[in-house]
Motif scaffolding. Structure first.
Motif, short mmCIF file in Angstrom:
data_model
loop_
_atom_site.label_atom_id
_atom_site.label_comp_id
_atom_site.label_asym_id
_atom_site.label_seq_id
_atom_site.Cartn_x
_atom_site.Cartn_y
_atom_site.Cartn_z
N ASP A 130 0.84 -1.19 0.00
CA ASP A 130 0.00 0.00 0.00
C ASP A 130 0.88 1.25 0.00
N ASP A 140 3.80 8.46 -15.24
CA ASP A 140 2.44 7.94 -15.28
C ASP A 140 2.32 6.78 -16.26
N ASP A 141 3.03 6.89 -17.38
CA ASP A 141 3.02 5.79 -18.35
C ASP A 141 3.95 4.65 -17.91
N PRO A 152 1.82 2.70 -14.61
CA PRO A 152 0.38 2.97 -14.71
C PRO A 152 -0.37 2.44 -13.49
N GLY A 153 -1.31 3.27 -13.04
CA GLY A 153 -2.14 2.87 -11.91
C GLY A 153 -1.50 3.06 -10.55
N LEU A 154 -0.28 3.56 -10.50
CA LEU A 154 0.41 3.74 -9.23
C LEU A 154 0.62 5.23 -8.94
N ASP A 155 0.49 5.59 -7.68
CA ASP A 155 0.83 6.93 -7.25
C ASP A 155 2.33 7.00 -7.00
N GLN A 183 8.69 -3.20 -14.00
CA GLN A 183 8.42 -1.83 -13.55
C GLN A 183 9.69 -1.00 -13.51
#
Length: 328
Positions: free
Chosen positions: A90, A111-112, A115-118, A281
């Protein structure tokens, strides 16, 4: 002696650094220990992997073959390890970075890349602090700029990849400086200047500056300490000079010039916690950083002018060859 992953890492580190001492520092071991390990490995294999000279070490033809296979095995092993450990928990991914002018472009691409992660971003002028933050798990991934002749040790449990094995260090001068119209600046001609100091001696950057100026015949007069990057207003006011990265923009009142014969260089490294990011990643972040830095560099007039001159006179230069693709 059975062949182990650490032996493959040693071979790759030596080839990457071109120096046993720098490779030892990167691996977190003494030079005599690394030399002994290499000698035992070569005896076991029955053939030399590197040719030693006063300028460093270079792979033999057999060493080149071994290196290619070692790199392939390490990539697969690191991917396996990262995927095994890399289960993002988390909270946001905490990214740290040395201060670089391409950072806004890099942040846009994150962001690319993830993706989907802060992603939160922490700017830190000290490369040593960034490395320590990764080791202590207060950061998850970091882009670290290291002085070429000074090693910032990375914890053994971290993954890392070299972004650029070297890039030059330029000088920021007041626009009305007597050397502002020169294509390049001889470091010796800055002996009487007031300097803005590098981030700190713990990074090796101040040591590198003093070593380079010692070779040029003087000791720099460090008048200002601006760890948070506020020195450019002092340069524009004509009060100081400062080492800058080669893609630094020329602001009103300030010019950026190469230093003759590249007396100082830096290396850019991406490092990450394997239990926090998977290999894919980390690879996405690596590509985002490479793309951002390359585009920014080739859009920089001082850097591109330096690169154009260098590529016409130094064929086979790894850095020039890389940016030849980027600049074509």
């Amino acid at each position: 002696m059975a062949l182990e992953i650490r032996h493959l890492r040693a071979i790759c580190a030596i080839a990457e650094a071109g120096s046993l001492s720098q490779a030892a520092a990167a691996l977190g071991m003494s030079q005599p220990s690394l030399t002994s390990l290499l000698q035992r490995l070569e005896r076991q294999i029955g053939a030399p992997l590197f040719v030693r000279s006063h300028t460093g070490v270079t792979p033999t033809p057999f060493g080149e073959q071994t290196l290619r296979r070692a790199l392939t095995l390490l990539v697969e092993f690191d991917r396996f390890e990262s995927d095994l450990l890399g289960a993002l928990g988390d909270g946001p991914v905490r990214l740290g970075s040395s201060q670089m002018d391409c950072l806004p472009t890099f942040v846009e691409q994150l962001d690319d890349a993830l993706p989907g992660l802060d992603v939160t971003v922490h700017l830190e002028p000290s490369s040593a602090v960034l490395a320590q933050a990764l080791a202590r798990a207060t950061l998850d991934i970091a882009v670290i700029a290291m002085s070429d002749d000074q090693e910032v040790p990375l914890a053994k449990h971290l993954g890392h990849r070299v972004l650029f094995s070297w890039v030059p260090v330029f000088i920021g001068l007041p626009a009305r400086h007597r050397l502002a119209d020169a294509f390049e600046v001889d470091l010796a001609d800055l002996a009487d200047e007031a300097w803005i100091g590098p981030p700190g001696p713990e990074d090796g950057s101040l040591t590198s500056l003093r070593a380079a100026t010692h070779r040029a015949g003087f000791t720099p007069r460090i008048r200002f300490e601006c760890p948070n990057g506020g020195g450019r207003t002092l340069i524009a006011a004509g009060q100081a000079v400062q080492l800058v990265e080669p893609t630094a923009p020329e602001l009103p009142g300030m010019v950026v010039r190469p230093l003759k014969d590249d007396p100082m260089r830096m290396r850019l490294v991406l490092a990450w916690r394997k239990e926090r990011l998977t290999w894919d990643q980390a690879e996405n972040v690596y590509r985002a950083m490479m793309t951002s830095y390359t585009r920014h560099a080739m859009a920089s007039t001082p850097f591109r002018t330096w690169w154009e001159r260098r590529r016409s006179s130094r064929s086979g230069d790894g850095l020039v060859d890389f940016f030849r693709v980027a600049g074509s």
